[in-house]
Design a protein around this motif. Structure first.
Motif, short mmCIF file in Angstrom:
data_model
loop_
_atom_site.label_atom_id
_atom_site.label_comp_id
_atom_site.label_asym_id
_atom_site.label_seq_id
_atom_site.Cartn_x
_atom_site.Cartn_y
_atom_site.Cartn_z
N ALA A 183 0.84 -1.19 0.00
CA ALA A 183 0.00 0.00 0.00
C ALA A 183 0.88 1.24 0.00
CB ALA A 183 -0.91 0.00 1.21
N GLU A 184 0.81 2.02 -1.09
CA GLU A 184 1.62 3.23 -1.22
C GLU A 184 0.89 4.44 -0.66
OE1 GLU A 184 2.24 1.22 -5.41
OE2 GLU A 184 0.55 1.69 -4.12
N SER A 185 1.69 5.42 -0.35
CA SER A 185 1.16 6.73 0.04
C SER A 185 2.25 7.77 -0.18
CB SER A 185 0.71 6.72 1.51
OG SER A 185 1.81 6.47 2.36
N GLY A 186 1.85 9.03 -0.13
CA GLY A 186 2.85 10.09 -0.18
C GLY A 186 2.94 10.85 -1.48
N LEU A 192 7.72 9.07 -0.83
CA LEU A 192 6.74 8.02 -1.02
C LEU A 192 6.99 6.90 -0.02
CD1 LEU A 192 6.70 7.68 -4.92
CD2 LEU A 192 5.44 9.29 -3.46
N SER A 193 5.91 6.31 0.46
CA SER A 193 6.02 5.18 1.39
C SER A 193 5.19 4.02 0.87
CB SER A 193 5.55 5.58 2.79
OG SER A 193 6.39 6.55 3.35
N CYS A 194 5.63 2.82 1.22
CA CYS A 194 4.92 1.61 0.82
C CYS A 194 5.00 0.63 1.98
CB CYS A 194 5.56 1.02 -0.43
SG CYS A 194 4.93 -0.61 -0.90
N THR A 213 8.45 -1.09 5.81
CA THR A 213 8.05 0.02 4.96
C THR A 213 9.17 0.39 4.00
OG1 THR A 213 6.55 0.92 6.63
CG2 THR A 213 7.32 2.42 4.91
N THR A 270 0.59 5.62 -6.71
CA THR A 270 0.37 6.96 -6.15
C THR A 270 0.89 7.97 -7.16
OG1 THR A 270 0.70 8.37 -4.21
CG2 THR A 270 2.55 6.97 -4.85
#
Length: 128
Positions: A5-8, A20-22, A78, A122
């Protein structure tokens, strides 16, 4: 089964930075490769950077060398991508990916077909 699950992602101006984080859930096994890819509509997905077993960094794409840095935090599994000095040509959908299949080889020469698990992506947009 590993899930990612990515974010950022987001929008920045030229010269800006994003991280970016995963987050990976599930068992990645004893040998695994994780990486970041990006894709522009109408173009092939390209590898940005990889990391083997969360420790050994693979080759960066020439276009991001010196500007992007991949890292992995084992405590919370992460994967991160620190992006600096962003350019309009960095605009793309960024994907986190992982594989336990021929992990070392896939980290050295990363191709999308070598990775089994993908995040949802993302969007990163860099404006001039």
């Amino acid at each position: 089964q590993v899930q990612l699950a990515e974010s950022g992602g987001g929008s920045v101006q030229t010269g800006g930075s994003l991280r970016l984080s995963c987050v990976a859930s599930g068992d990645t096994g004893s040998d695994y490769c994780m990486g970041w890819f990006r894709q522009i509509p109408g173009k092939e997905r390209e590898a940005v950077a990889t990391i083997f077993n969360g420790i050994i960094v693979g080759p960066y794409a020439d276009s991001v060398k010196g500007r992007f840095r991949i890292s992995h935090t084992h405590a919370n599994n992460t994967l991160s991508l620190q992006m600096s000095s962003l350019r309009p040509e960095d605009t793309a959908m960024y994907y986190c990916a992982a594989t336990m299949r021929r992990a070392r080889s896939n980290c050295i020469i990363p191709r999308p077909t070598g990775f089994d698990t993908w995040g949802q992506g993302t969007q990163v947009t860099v404006s001039s």
